[in-house]
Design an enzyme around this catalytic site. Structure first.
Site, short mmCIF file in Angstrom:
data_model
loop_
_atom_site.label_atom_id
_atom_site.label_comp_id
_atom_site.label_asym_id
_atom_site.label_seq_id
_atom_site.Cartn_x
_atom_site.Cartn_y
_atom_site.Cartn_z
N GLY A 47 0.85 -1.19 0.00
CA GLY A 47 0.00 0.00 0.00
C GLY A 47 0.87 1.23 0.00
O GLY A 47 1.81 1.32 -0.78
N GLU A 48 0.63 2.12 0.92
CA GLU A 48 1.41 3.36 0.99
C GLU A 48 1.97 3.47 2.41
O GLU A 48 1.22 3.70 3.36
CB GLU A 48 0.50 4.54 0.62
CG GLU A 48 1.24 5.81 0.30
CD GLU A 48 2.31 5.65 -0.76
OE1 GLU A 48 2.07 5.03 -1.80
OE2 GLU A 48 3.42 6.16 -0.52
N SER A 49 3.29 3.32 2.52
CA SER A 49 3.90 3.23 3.85
C SER A 49 3.70 4.51 4.66
O SER A 49 3.53 4.44 5.89
CB SER A 49 5.38 2.89 3.73
OG SER A 49 6.03 3.81 2.87
N CYS A 79 6.10 -5.20 0.41
CA CYS A 79 6.19 -3.89 -0.24
C CYS A 79 6.15 -2.74 0.78
O CYS A 79 7.13 -2.52 1.47
CB CYS A 79 5.11 -3.79 -1.32
SG CYS A 79 5.55 -2.61 -2.59
N ARG A 106 12.95 3.32 -1.28
CA ARG A 106 11.52 3.41 -1.69
C ARG A 106 11.41 3.71 -3.17
O ARG A 106 12.27 4.38 -3.74
CB ARG A 106 10.81 4.53 -0.94
CG ARG A 106 10.52 4.25 0.49
CD ARG A 106 9.68 5.38 1.09
NE ARG A 106 8.35 5.44 0.50
CZ ARG A 106 7.53 6.49 0.60
NH1 ARG A 106 7.92 7.58 1.23
NH2 ARG A 106 6.34 6.45 0.04
N ILE A 133 5.02 -3.32 -7.61
CA ILE A 133 4.23 -2.10 -7.88
C ILE A 133 4.88 -0.94 -7.11
O ILE A 133 4.87 -0.94 -5.88
CB ILE A 133 2.76 -2.26 -7.44
CG1 ILE A 133 2.11 -3.46 -8.15
CG2 ILE A 133 1.97 -0.98 -7.72
CD1 ILE A 133 0.74 -3.84 -7.61
N ARG A 134 5.46 -0.01 -7.83
CA ARG A 134 6.20 1.10 -7.20
C ARG A 134 7.01 0.56 -6.02
O ARG A 134 6.95 1.06 -4.89
CB ARG A 134 5.25 2.22 -6.76
CG ARG A 134 4.66 2.99 -7.95
CD ARG A 134 3.70 4.08 -7.53
NE ARG A 134 2.53 3.54 -6.85
CZ ARG A 134 2.30 3.62 -5.53
NH1 ARG A 134 3.13 4.25 -4.74
NH2 ARG A 134 1.22 3.09 -5.02
N HIS A 169 4.54 -8.51 -4.14
CA HIS A 169 3.21 -8.71 -3.54
C HIS A 169 2.71 -10.14 -3.71
O HIS A 169 1.90 -10.40 -4.59
CB HIS A 169 2.19 -7.81 -4.24
CG HIS A 169 2.34 -6.36 -3.96
ND1 HIS A 169 1.69 -5.74 -2.92
CD2 HIS A 169 3.06 -5.41 -4.59
CE1 HIS A 169 2.01 -4.46 -2.92
NE2 HIS A 169 2.83 -4.23 -3.92
N GLU A 171 0.49 -11.50 -2.21
CA GLU A 171 -0.97 -11.48 -2.01
C GLU A 171 -1.73 -11.22 -3.32
O GLU A 171 -2.93 -11.46 -3.39
CB GLU A 171 -1.36 -10.45 -0.94
CG GLU A 171 -1.25 -8.98 -1.31
CD GLU A 171 0.15 -8.38 -1.12
OE1 GLU A 171 1.15 -9.12 -1.13
OE2 GLU A 171 0.22 -7.13 -0.97
N1 GLN Z 1 5.59 2.98 -3.01
C1 GLN Z 1 4.93 2.52 -1.84
C2 GLN Z 1 5.54 3.14 -0.58
O1 GLN Z 1 6.52 3.80 -0.65
C3 GLN Z 1 4.98 1.00 -1.74
C4 GLN Z 1 4.25 0.41 -2.91
C5 GLN Z 1 3.46 -0.81 -2.63
O2 GLN Z 1 3.25 -1.24 -1.50
N2 GLN Z 1 2.95 -1.35 -3.71
O3 GLN Z 1 5.01 2.96 0.48
#
Ligand code: GLN
Length: 193
Positions: A47-49, A79, A106, A133-134, A169, A171
């Site tokens: 997700g987004e840390s 991630c 990151r 993913i990113r 991921h 999941e």
């Molecule tokens: N780019 C996200 C972050 O810095 C991590 C990406 C992800 O969990 N798919 O938190």
């Protein structure tokens, strides 16, 4: 067996489905009171840390979860979850739990390669699908950190004691073997009990 999945943001539902398919129960951690339900392992989803880190503190779950990780609670972090565990971020001043002695970059693959999918070797499991993913990667692994996967020369999965950190991921793919490995770490036997 019951696994807690941090459910404040990100791909928690996908983790929950994997865990339940494998026969374990789940508790979603949305607020402090959810920590009162006993659990045998913890999943930190993608997700987004920055959002997850902020919510963990605001919801009053941060210190309690950090203590449990330090006491040896098995953790599967994917991630953004890996970023939450990392002892150091090379391109960001933040540290969240900081319980995994690795340096993580990151958004390490840049905009061009924001998302990609490969099949790669994960030590102890074999060839597994890996969706990035990113994604972050691990620039440096400290003493006692076992490297489980490398992708084009970059470390993308590690284990340190009972903490598993992955750039990708598991999941989001069909394969169940990584969750199976984790449930075994949490104490599930061959009969799925
Ligand atoms: N780019 C996200 C972050 O810095 C991590 C990406 C992800 O969990 N798919 O938190």
């Amino acid at each position: 067996m019951r696994i807690a999945v941090l459910a404040v943001q990100g791909s928690f539902l996908e983790h929950r489905q994997k865990v339940e398919t494998l026969g374990a129960q789940c508790v979603e951690l949305r607020q402090r009171g959810d920590l009162e339900t006993p659990f045998d392992g913890l999943i930190l989803p993608g997700g987004e840390s920055t959002v997850q880190g902020k919510l963990l503190r605001e919801l009053g779950m941060f210190e309690a979860l950090k203590d449990r990780i330090l006491q040896g609670m098995p953790v599967l972090a994917t991630c953004a979850g890996l970023i939450l565990l990392a002892g150091k971020l090379s391109n960001d001043g933040s540290v969240y739990f900081g319980t995994l002695p690795v340096t993580v970059r990151r958004n390490a693959y840049g905009r061009q390669l924001g998302s990609f999918h490969i099949v790669g070797e994960l030590k102890g499991v074999g060839q597994v699908p890996m969706t990035f993913i990113r994604a972050p990667y691990i620039e440096d692994a400290g003493e006692g950190v076992e490297i489980l996967a490398q992708t084009e020369g970059k470390i993308t999965a590690v284990r340190y004691g009972r903490q598993y950190g992955m750039s990708f991921h598991p999941e989001l793919d069909e394969d169940l073997r990584i969750h199976q490995l984790f449930l075994r770490e949490c104490g599930m036997d061959a009969q799925g009990k």
